[in-house]
Design an enzyme around this catalytic site. Structure first.
Site, PDB file in Angstrom:
ATOM      1  N   CYS A   1      -9.806  -7.254  -0.934  1.00  0.00           N
ATOM      2  CA  CYS A   1      -9.456  -6.877  -1.638  1.00  0.00           C
ATOM      3  C   CYS A   1     -10.378  -5.355  -2.688  1.00  0.00           C
ATOM      4  O   CYS A   1     -10.581  -4.893  -2.873  1.00  0.00           O
ATOM      5  CB  CYS A   1      -8.817  -6.985  -3.290  1.00  0.00           C
TER       6      CYS A   1
ATOM      7  N   HIS B   1      -9.629  -2.241  -9.144  1.00  0.00           N
ATOM      8  CA  HIS B   1      -8.746  -3.191  -8.492  1.00  0.00           C
ATOM      9  C   HIS B   1      -7.278  -3.945  -9.498  1.00  0.00           C
ATOM     10  O   HIS B   1      -7.901  -4.138 -10.346  1.00  0.00           O
ATOM     11  CB  HIS B   1      -9.347  -4.278  -7.670  1.00  0.00           C
TER      12      HIS B   1
ATOM     13  N   ASN C   1      -0.551  -6.618  -6.935  1.00  0.00           N
ATOM     14  CA  ASN C   1      -1.988  -6.757  -6.582  1.00  0.00           C
ATOM     15  C   ASN C   1      -1.930  -6.256  -4.825  1.00  0.00           C
ATOM     16  O   ASN C   1      -1.272  -6.965  -3.405  1.00  0.00           O
ATOM     17  CB  ASN C   1      -2.509  -8.107  -5.941  1.00  0.00           C
TER      18      ASN C   1
HETATM   19  O1  UT7 Z   1      -8.004  -9.485  -6.000  1.00  0.00           O
HETATM   20  C1  UT7 Z   1      -9.130 -10.591  -6.303  1.00  0.00           C
HETATM   21  C2  UT7 Z   1      -7.857 -12.670  -6.221  1.00  0.00           C
HETATM   22  N1  UT7 Z   1      -6.983 -12.400  -7.133  1.00  0.00           N
HETATM   23  C3  UT7 Z   1      -7.306 -11.964  -8.313  1.00  0.00           C
HETATM   24  O2  UT7 Z   1      -8.601 -12.095  -8.465  1.00  0.00           O
HETATM   25  C4  UT7 Z   1      -6.200 -13.201  -9.026  1.00  0.00           C
HETATM   26  C5  UT7 Z   1      -7.486 -14.340 -10.216  1.00  0.00           C
HETATM   27  N2  UT7 Z   1      -6.362 -15.169 -11.146  1.00  0.00           N
HETATM   28  C6  UT7 Z   1      -5.512 -15.331 -11.649  1.00  0.00           C
HETATM   29  O3  UT7 Z   1      -4.951 -13.477 -11.893  1.00  0.00           O
HETATM   30  C7  UT7 Z   1      -4.623 -16.161 -12.410  1.00  0.00           C
HETATM   31  O4  UT7 Z   1      -5.978 -17.637 -12.076  1.00  0.00           O
HETATM   32  C8  UT7 Z   1      -3.165 -16.332 -12.297  1.00  0.00           C
HETATM   33  C9  UT7 Z   1      -2.771 -15.276 -12.339  1.00  0.00           C
HETATM   34  C10 UT7 Z   1      -3.017 -16.527 -10.325  1.00  0.00           C
HETATM   35  C11 UT7 Z   1      -2.879 -17.832 -12.555  1.00  0.00           C
HETATM   36  O5  UT7 Z   1      -2.871 -17.565 -14.211  1.00  0.00           O
HETATM   37  P1  UT7 Z   1      -3.821 -18.835 -14.669  1.00  0.00           P
HETATM   38  O6  UT7 Z   1      -3.722 -18.512 -16.429  1.00  0.00           O
HETATM   39  O7  UT7 Z   1      -5.233 -18.712 -14.143  1.00  0.00           O
HETATM   40  O8  UT7 Z   1      -3.199 -19.902 -15.127  1.00  0.00           O
HETATM   41  P2  UT7 Z   1      -3.215 -21.757 -14.224  1.00  0.00           P
HETATM   42  O9  UT7 Z   1      -3.778 -21.096 -12.814  1.00  0.00           O
HETATM   43  O10 UT7 Z   1      -4.373 -21.667 -15.061  1.00  0.00           O
HETATM   44  O11 UT7 Z   1      -2.228 -22.187 -14.785  1.00  0.00           O
HETATM   45  C12 UT7 Z   1      -1.336 -22.280 -15.569  1.00  0.00           C
HETATM   46  C13 UT7 Z   1       0.194 -23.378 -15.282  1.00  0.00           C
HETATM   47  C14 UT7 Z   1       0.386 -24.172 -15.402  1.00  0.00           C
HETATM   48  O12 UT7 Z   1       1.140 -25.347 -15.257  1.00  0.00           O
HETATM   49  P3  UT7 Z   1       0.320 -26.540 -15.738  1.00  0.00           P
HETATM   50  O13 UT7 Z   1      -0.458 -27.169 -14.678  1.00  0.00           O
HETATM   51  O14 UT7 Z   1      -0.560 -25.268 -17.145  1.00  0.00           O
HETATM   52  O15 UT7 Z   1       1.257 -27.173 -16.476  1.00  0.00           O
HETATM   53  C15 UT7 Z   1       0.719 -23.669 -13.502  1.00  0.00           C
HETATM   54  O16 UT7 Z   1       1.121 -24.912 -12.846  1.00  0.00           O
HETATM   55  O17 UT7 Z   1       0.971 -21.909 -14.949  1.00  0.00           O
HETATM   56  C16 UT7 Z   1       1.624 -22.872 -14.081  1.00  0.00           C
HETATM   57  N3  UT7 Z   1       1.943 -21.252 -13.240  1.00  0.00           N
HETATM   58  C17 UT7 Z   1       3.336 -20.734 -13.510  1.00  0.00           C
HETATM   59  N4  UT7 Z   1       4.165 -20.820 -13.797  1.00  0.00           N
HETATM   60  C18 UT7 Z   1       5.059 -19.910 -13.715  1.00  0.00           C
HETATM   61  C19 UT7 Z   1       1.162 -21.220 -12.042  1.00  0.00           C
HETATM   62  N5  UT7 Z   1       2.228 -20.322 -11.082  1.00  0.00           N
HETATM   63  C20 UT7 Z   1       2.835 -19.695 -12.271  1.00  0.00           C
HETATM   64  C21 UT7 Z   1       4.216 -19.134 -12.043  1.00  0.00           C
HETATM   65  N6  UT7 Z   1       4.652 -19.062 -12.956  1.00  0.00           N
HETATM   66  N7  UT7 Z   1       4.192 -18.166 -11.578  1.00  0.00           N
END
Ligand code: UT7
Length: 319
Positions: free
Chosen positions: A113, A246, A276
Protein backbone atom coordinates in the site's frame (compact mmCIF):
# COMPACT_ATOMS: atom_id res chain seq x y z
CA UNK A 1 18.00 24.09 -6.21
CA UNK A 2 15.92 21.83 -8.43
CA UNK A 3 12.59 20.43 -7.24
CA UNK A 4 10.26 17.91 -8.81
CA UNK A 5 6.81 19.25 -9.59
CA UNK A 6 3.65 17.29 -10.21
CA UNK A 7 2.58 18.58 -13.63
CA UNK A 8 -0.31 16.21 -14.24
CA UNK A 9 -2.43 13.60 -12.47
CA UNK A 10 -4.69 10.80 -13.70
CA UNK A 11 -6.85 8.06 -12.28
CA UNK A 12 -8.80 5.06 -13.48
CA UNK A 13 -11.33 2.75 -11.86
CA UNK A 14 -12.78 -0.38 -13.50
CA UNK A 15 -16.49 -0.18 -14.41
CA UNK A 16 -17.76 -2.92 -12.13
CA UNK A 17 -18.90 -1.66 -8.72
CA UNK A 18 -19.20 -4.16 -5.87
CA UNK A 19 -21.49 -2.91 -3.09
CA UNK A 20 -21.66 -3.93 0.55
CA UNK A 21 -25.13 -5.35 -0.17
CA UNK A 22 -23.60 -7.74 -2.71
CA UNK A 23 -20.90 -8.76 -0.23
CA UNK A 24 -23.67 -9.71 2.20
CA UNK A 25 -24.54 -12.50 -0.26
CA UNK A 26 -20.94 -13.80 -0.28
CA UNK A 27 -19.86 -13.73 3.38
CA UNK A 28 -21.38 -13.29 6.82
CA UNK A 29 -21.25 -9.50 6.94
CA UNK A 30 -23.55 -6.51 6.67
CA UNK A 31 -23.49 -2.98 5.30
CA UNK A 32 -23.83 -1.43 8.75
CA UNK A 33 -20.75 -3.23 10.13
CA UNK A 34 -18.63 -2.43 7.08
CA UNK A 35 -19.58 1.26 7.01
CA UNK A 36 -19.16 1.70 10.77
CA UNK A 37 -15.83 -0.15 11.05
CA UNK A 38 -14.24 0.96 7.77
CA UNK A 39 -16.24 3.74 6.05
CA UNK A 40 -16.41 1.64 2.85
CA UNK A 41 -19.69 1.50 0.90
CA UNK A 42 -18.51 0.08 -2.42
CA UNK A 43 -15.36 -0.71 -4.38
CA UNK A 44 -14.46 -1.25 -8.06
CA UNK A 45 -13.45 -4.67 -9.34
CA UNK A 46 -11.50 -5.29 -12.55
CA UNK A 47 -13.07 -7.43 -15.27
CA UNK A 48 -11.64 -10.94 -15.77
CA UNK A 49 -9.57 -9.83 -18.76
CA UNK A 50 -8.42 -6.55 -17.16
CA UNK A 51 -4.97 -6.56 -15.58
CA UNK A 52 -2.83 -4.08 -13.65
CA UNK A 53 -1.19 -2.80 -16.86
CA UNK A 54 -4.63 -2.08 -18.40
CA UNK A 55 -5.64 0.03 -15.41
CA UNK A 56 -2.21 1.72 -15.26
CA UNK A 57 -2.41 2.58 -18.96
CA UNK A 58 -5.70 4.46 -18.55
CA UNK A 59 -4.46 6.41 -15.51
CA UNK A 60 -1.13 7.18 -17.23
CA UNK A 61 -2.82 8.45 -20.39
CA UNK A 62 -4.93 10.84 -18.31
CA UNK A 63 -1.90 12.09 -16.36
CA UNK A 64 0.13 12.62 -19.57
CA UNK A 65 -2.79 14.50 -21.12
CA UNK A 66 -3.22 16.72 -18.05
CA UNK A 67 0.54 17.42 -18.08
CA UNK A 68 0.53 17.99 -21.85
CA UNK A 69 3.49 15.66 -22.08
CA UNK A 70 4.20 13.39 -25.05
CA UNK A 71 5.13 9.85 -24.00
CA UNK A 72 8.43 10.15 -25.92
CA UNK A 73 9.48 12.86 -23.43
CA UNK A 74 9.25 10.46 -20.47
CA UNK A 75 12.67 9.13 -19.42
CA UNK A 76 11.65 7.33 -16.21
CA UNK A 77 8.68 5.07 -15.43
CA UNK A 78 8.20 3.76 -11.89
CA UNK A 79 5.16 1.68 -11.03
CA UNK A 80 4.09 0.61 -7.55
CA UNK A 81 2.13 -2.64 -7.49
CA UNK A 82 1.57 -5.80 -5.48
CA UNK A 83 -0.33 -7.46 -8.30
CA UNK A 84 1.98 -7.38 -11.33
CA UNK A 85 0.74 -8.87 -14.63
CA UNK A 86 3.70 -11.23 -14.82
CA UNK A 87 6.55 -12.45 -12.62
CA UNK A 88 8.61 -10.53 -15.16
CA UNK A 89 9.06 -8.29 -17.12
CA UNK A 90 7.94 -5.64 -14.67
CA UNK A 91 4.52 -4.07 -15.18
CA UNK A 92 6.40 -0.78 -15.70
CA UNK A 93 8.03 -2.32 -18.80
CA UNK A 94 4.67 -3.66 -20.00
CA UNK A 95 3.20 -0.18 -19.51
CA UNK A 96 6.12 1.38 -21.36
CA UNK A 97 5.49 -0.90 -24.35
CA UNK A 98 1.75 -0.19 -24.23
CA UNK A 99 2.32 3.56 -24.21
CA UNK A 100 4.93 3.37 -27.00
CA UNK A 101 7.92 4.68 -25.09
CA UNK A 102 11.36 3.32 -25.96
CA UNK A 103 14.46 3.72 -23.81
CA UNK A 104 13.17 5.27 -20.57
CA UNK A 105 14.30 3.50 -17.40
CA UNK A 106 11.33 1.45 -16.17
CA UNK A 107 10.87 -0.65 -13.06
CA UNK A 108 8.34 -1.73 -10.45
CA UNK A 109 8.41 -0.98 -6.75
CA UNK A 110 6.95 -3.49 -4.31
CA UNK A 111 5.95 -1.77 -1.09
CA UNK A 112 2.29 -2.88 -1.08
CA UNK A 113 0.00 0.00 0.00
CA UNK A 114 3.00 2.34 0.33
CA UNK A 115 4.06 1.51 -3.24
CA UNK A 116 3.13 4.87 -4.72
CA UNK A 117 4.75 6.84 -1.88
CA UNK A 118 7.93 4.79 -2.39
CA UNK A 119 7.77 5.23 -6.19
CA UNK A 120 7.17 8.98 -5.92
CA UNK A 121 10.05 9.34 -3.48
CA UNK A 122 12.44 7.48 -5.80
CA UNK A 123 11.32 9.49 -8.84
CA UNK A 124 11.82 12.71 -6.85
CA UNK A 125 15.47 11.79 -6.26
CA UNK A 126 16.01 11.09 -9.98
CA UNK A 127 14.50 14.46 -10.95
CA UNK A 128 16.30 16.42 -8.20
CA UNK A 129 19.70 15.03 -9.16
CA UNK A 130 19.12 15.62 -12.87
CA UNK A 131 19.16 11.87 -13.61
CA UNK A 132 15.67 12.17 -15.13
CA UNK A 133 13.86 15.03 -16.81
CA UNK A 134 10.33 13.64 -16.98
CA UNK A 135 8.99 10.85 -14.79
CA UNK A 136 5.76 8.89 -14.98
CA UNK A 137 4.90 7.51 -11.54
CA UNK A 138 2.04 5.05 -11.20
CA UNK A 139 0.29 3.07 -8.49
CA UNK A 140 -1.91 0.31 -9.92
CA UNK A 141 -3.53 -2.83 -8.55
CA UNK A 142 -5.94 -5.62 -9.28
CA UNK A 143 -5.97 -6.38 -5.57
CA UNK A 144 -9.20 -8.38 -5.91
CA UNK A 145 -7.09 -11.22 -7.42
CA UNK A 146 -5.30 -11.86 -4.12
CA UNK A 147 -8.42 -11.82 -1.93
CA UNK A 148 -10.09 -14.87 -0.46
CA UNK A 149 -13.77 -14.14 -1.09
CA UNK A 150 -14.69 -16.39 1.85
CA UNK A 151 -12.67 -14.33 4.35
CA UNK A 152 -14.88 -11.52 5.64
CA UNK A 153 -11.94 -10.00 7.53
CA UNK A 154 -10.23 -9.02 4.28
CA UNK A 155 -12.49 -9.30 1.20
CA UNK A 156 -14.67 -6.36 2.25
CA UNK A 157 -11.73 -3.97 2.45
CA UNK A 158 -10.02 -3.85 -0.93
CA UNK A 159 -10.70 -2.69 -4.48
CA UNK A 160 -8.97 -2.29 -7.85
CA UNK A 161 -7.77 0.89 -9.56
CA UNK A 162 -4.84 2.96 -10.79
CA UNK A 163 -3.50 6.46 -10.28
CA UNK A 164 -0.60 8.28 -11.93
CA UNK A 165 1.38 11.52 -11.86
CA UNK A 166 3.89 13.12 -14.20
CA UNK A 167 6.90 14.83 -12.57
CA UNK A 168 9.16 17.45 -14.10
CA UNK A 169 12.03 19.56 -12.73
CA UNK A 170 11.37 23.13 -11.67
CA UNK A 171 13.21 25.85 -9.72
CA UNK A 172 10.03 26.34 -7.65
CA UNK A 173 8.87 23.67 -5.18
CA UNK A 174 7.57 21.06 -5.78
CA UNK A 175 8.14 18.05 -3.60
CA UNK A 176 9.67 19.39 -0.39
CA UNK A 177 10.57 16.14 1.33
CA UNK A 178 9.94 12.42 1.32
CA UNK A 179 10.14 10.02 4.26
CA UNK A 180 10.26 6.24 3.88
CA UNK A 181 10.33 3.50 6.49
CA UNK A 182 9.92 -0.25 6.77
CA UNK A 183 10.09 -2.90 9.46
CA UNK A 184 10.12 -6.47 8.21
CA UNK A 185 9.68 -7.74 11.76
CA UNK A 186 5.94 -7.29 11.06
CA UNK A 187 6.03 -9.43 7.89
CA UNK A 188 3.34 -11.85 9.08
CA UNK A 189 0.65 -9.36 10.14
CA UNK A 190 -0.30 -8.52 6.55
CA UNK A 191 0.93 -10.88 3.87
CA UNK A 192 0.32 -13.08 0.85
CA UNK A 193 2.70 -15.85 1.88
CA UNK A 194 2.67 -17.99 -1.28
CA UNK A 195 5.54 -18.20 -3.78
CA UNK A 196 5.88 -19.34 -7.38
CA UNK A 197 8.20 -22.36 -7.67
CA UNK A 198 8.61 -25.13 -10.20
CA UNK A 199 5.72 -23.86 -12.28
CA UNK A 200 3.13 -23.61 -9.53
CA UNK A 201 2.06 -21.61 -6.50
CA UNK A 202 3.52 -23.02 -3.31
CA UNK A 203 1.50 -22.03 -0.24
CA UNK A 204 -1.28 -19.51 0.12
CA UNK A 205 -1.93 -16.96 -2.63
CA UNK A 206 -4.49 -14.95 -0.65
CA UNK A 207 -4.17 -11.93 1.65
CA UNK A 208 -3.81 -12.82 5.32
CA UNK A 209 -4.25 -10.01 7.81
CA UNK A 210 -4.38 -9.56 11.55
CA UNK A 211 -6.62 -6.52 11.15
CA UNK A 212 -6.59 -5.24 14.67
CA UNK A 213 -2.80 -5.36 14.99
CA UNK A 214 -2.39 -3.67 11.60
CA UNK A 215 -4.85 -0.99 12.64
CA UNK A 216 -2.98 -0.13 15.85
CA UNK A 217 0.40 -0.04 14.14
CA UNK A 218 -0.99 2.11 11.29
CA UNK A 219 -2.46 4.78 13.55
CA UNK A 220 0.78 5.05 15.50
CA UNK A 221 3.15 5.00 12.52
CA UNK A 222 1.13 7.63 10.66
CA UNK A 223 1.05 9.88 13.73
CA UNK A 224 4.82 9.64 13.90
CA UNK A 225 5.32 10.31 10.20
CA UNK A 226 3.25 13.48 10.48
CA UNK A 227 5.63 14.75 13.18
CA UNK A 228 8.71 13.64 11.23
CA UNK A 229 7.55 15.37 8.05
CA UNK A 230 6.65 18.64 9.76
CA UNK A 231 9.86 18.69 11.80
CA UNK A 232 12.05 18.02 8.76
CA UNK A 233 10.53 21.07 7.07
CA UNK A 234 10.29 23.15 10.26
CA UNK A 235 6.60 23.60 9.64
CA UNK A 236 3.64 23.88 11.96
CA UNK A 237 0.56 21.67 11.50
CA UNK A 238 -1.32 24.75 10.29
CA UNK A 239 0.87 24.83 7.14
CA UNK A 240 -0.90 21.77 5.72
CA UNK A 241 -3.77 22.63 3.37
CA UNK A 242 -4.73 19.08 2.37
CA UNK A 243 -4.14 15.63 3.77
CA UNK A 244 -4.12 13.06 0.93
CA UNK A 245 -4.01 9.82 2.91
CA UNK A 246 -3.90 6.14 2.05
CA UNK A 247 -7.53 5.01 1.98
CA UNK A 248 -7.56 1.87 4.14
CA UNK A 249 -10.08 2.77 6.82
CA UNK A 250 -11.92 6.01 7.63
CA UNK A 251 -11.04 5.57 11.31
CA UNK A 252 -7.30 5.55 10.51
CA UNK A 253 -7.73 8.63 8.27
CA UNK A 254 -9.67 10.47 10.97
CA UNK A 255 -6.96 9.72 13.54
CA UNK A 256 -4.28 11.22 11.26
CA UNK A 257 -6.42 14.29 10.53
CA UNK A 258 -6.95 14.75 14.27
CA UNK A 259 -3.20 14.61 14.85
CA UNK A 260 -2.84 17.40 12.25
CA UNK A 261 -5.77 19.29 13.80
CA UNK A 262 -7.21 19.33 10.28
CA UNK A 263 -10.99 19.38 9.86
CA UNK A 264 -12.24 16.52 7.66
CA UNK A 265 -13.18 19.10 4.99
CA UNK A 266 -9.40 19.43 4.37
CA UNK A 267 -8.91 15.69 3.87
CA UNK A 268 -9.38 13.97 0.50
CA UNK A 269 -11.48 10.92 1.31
CA UNK A 270 -12.30 8.32 -1.34
CA UNK A 271 -12.47 5.23 0.85
CA UNK A 272 -16.29 5.08 0.74
CA UNK A 273 -16.37 4.52 -3.05
CA UNK A 274 -12.88 3.09 -3.75
CA UNK A 275 -12.15 0.92 -0.71
CA UNK A 276 -8.46 0.20 -0.20
CA UNK A 277 -6.82 0.09 -3.64
CA UNK A 278 -3.36 -0.46 -2.13
CA UNK A 279 -0.66 1.33 -4.19
CA UNK A 280 -3.33 3.09 -6.24
CA UNK A 281 -5.12 4.71 -3.32
CA UNK A 282 -3.01 7.85 -2.78
CA UNK A 283 -2.63 8.84 -6.48
CA UNK A 284 -6.34 8.15 -7.05
CA UNK A 285 -7.28 10.40 -4.12
CA UNK A 286 -4.86 13.07 -5.34
CA UNK A 287 -6.39 12.95 -8.81
CA UNK A 288 -9.91 13.26 -7.38
CA UNK A 289 -8.91 16.32 -5.33
CA UNK A 290 -7.14 17.96 -8.27
CA UNK A 291 -9.89 17.29 -10.81
CA UNK A 292 -12.78 18.45 -8.61
CA UNK A 293 -10.89 21.70 -7.98
CA UNK A 294 -10.37 21.35 -4.23
CA UNK A 295 -6.57 21.09 -4.57
CA UNK A 296 -5.17 24.27 -6.09
CA UNK A 297 -1.68 25.24 -7.29
CA UNK A 298 0.39 26.45 -4.32
CA UNK A 299 -1.49 24.31 -1.76
CA UNK A 300 0.58 22.32 0.74
CA UNK A 301 -0.24 18.61 0.55
CA UNK A 302 0.72 15.81 2.90
CA UNK A 303 0.59 12.42 1.21
CA UNK A 304 1.01 9.33 3.42
CA UNK A 305 0.55 5.57 3.35
CA UNK A 306 1.20 2.37 5.25
CA UNK A 307 1.12 -1.20 4.04
CA UNK A 308 2.42 -4.74 4.25
CA UNK A 309 6.03 -5.16 5.27
CA UNK A 310 5.32 -3.06 7.22
CA UNK A 311 6.24 -0.20 4.93
CA UNK A 312 5.18 3.38 5.51
CA UNK A 313 6.03 6.85 4.32
CA UNK A 314 5.02 10.38 3.44
CA UNK A 315 5.60 13.02 0.80
CA UNK A 316 5.22 16.75 1.44
CA UNK A 317 4.30 18.62 -1.72
CA UNK A 318 3.77 22.26 -2.56
CA UNK A 319 1.35 21.61 -5.37
O1 UT7 B 1 -3.56 -0.79 3.79
C1 UT7 B 1 -3.08 -1.06 5.06
C2 UT7 B 1 -3.57 -2.34 5.52
N1 UT7 B 1 -4.85 -2.47 6.06
C3 UT7 B 1 -5.36 -1.75 7.07
O2 UT7 B 1 -4.92 -0.70 7.42
C4 UT7 B 1 -6.51 -2.37 7.78
C5 UT7 B 1 -6.37 -2.18 9.26
N2 UT7 B 1 -7.40 -2.84 10.04
C6 UT7 B 1 -8.72 -2.47 10.00
O3 UT7 B 1 -9.09 -1.60 9.23
C7 UT7 B 1 -9.65 -3.10 10.97
O4 UT7 B 1 -8.92 -3.86 11.92
C8 UT7 B 1 -10.73 -4.02 10.31
C9 UT7 B 1 -11.72 -3.17 9.57
C10 UT7 B 1 -10.07 -5.01 9.37
C11 UT7 B 1 -11.48 -4.79 11.38
O5 UT7 B 1 -12.07 -3.90 12.30
P1 UT7 B 1 -11.87 -4.11 13.86
O6 UT7 B 1 -12.64 -3.06 14.54
O7 UT7 B 1 -10.40 -4.20 14.13
O8 UT7 B 1 -12.60 -5.47 14.08
P2 UT7 B 1 -12.02 -6.85 14.66
O9 UT7 B 1 -11.10 -7.48 13.68
O10 UT7 B 1 -11.51 -6.63 16.05
O11 UT7 B 1 -13.33 -7.70 14.73
C12 UT7 B 1 -14.44 -7.31 15.57
C13 UT7 B 1 -15.57 -8.29 15.35
C14 UT7 B 1 -15.14 -9.74 15.42
O12 UT7 B 1 -16.16 -10.48 16.00
P3 UT7 B 1 -16.06 -10.95 17.54
O13 UT7 B 1 -14.83 -11.77 17.63
O14 UT7 B 1 -16.00 -9.69 18.33
O15 UT7 B 1 -17.33 -11.71 17.73
C15 UT7 B 1 -15.00 -10.12 13.97
O16 UT7 B 1 -15.17 -11.52 13.77
O17 UT7 B 1 -16.12 -8.11 14.03
C16 UT7 B 1 -16.11 -9.34 13.33
N3 UT7 B 1 -15.91 -9.10 11.92
C17 UT7 B 1 -16.92 -8.84 11.07
N4 UT7 B 1 -18.23 -8.73 11.24
C18 UT7 B 1 -18.98 -8.45 10.17
C19 UT7 B 1 -14.73 -9.07 11.23
N5 UT7 B 1 -14.98 -8.80 9.93
C20 UT7 B 1 -16.30 -8.66 9.81
C21 UT7 B 1 -17.14 -8.34 8.72
N6 UT7 B 1 -18.47 -8.26 8.95
N7 UT7 B 1 -16.66 -8.16 7.49
Amino acid sequence: MIYSRIVGTGGYLPDRVLTNAELETLVDTNDEWIVERTGIKSRHIAAKDENTCDLAEQAALKALEAAQVDIAEVDLIILGTTTPDRVYPSTACLLQARLGNHGAAAFDVQAVCSGFIYALSIADKFIKTGAAKCALVVGAEVYSRILNWNDRGTCILFGDGAGAVVLKPDFEPGILSTHLHADGAYKDLLTVPGQIANGRLNGDGFTKMQGNEVFKFAVNALRNIVDETLQANQLDKSAIDWLVPHQANIRIITATAKKLKLPMERVIVTVAEHGNTSAASVPLALDVGVRDGRIQRGDMLLLEAIGGGFTWGSVLVKY
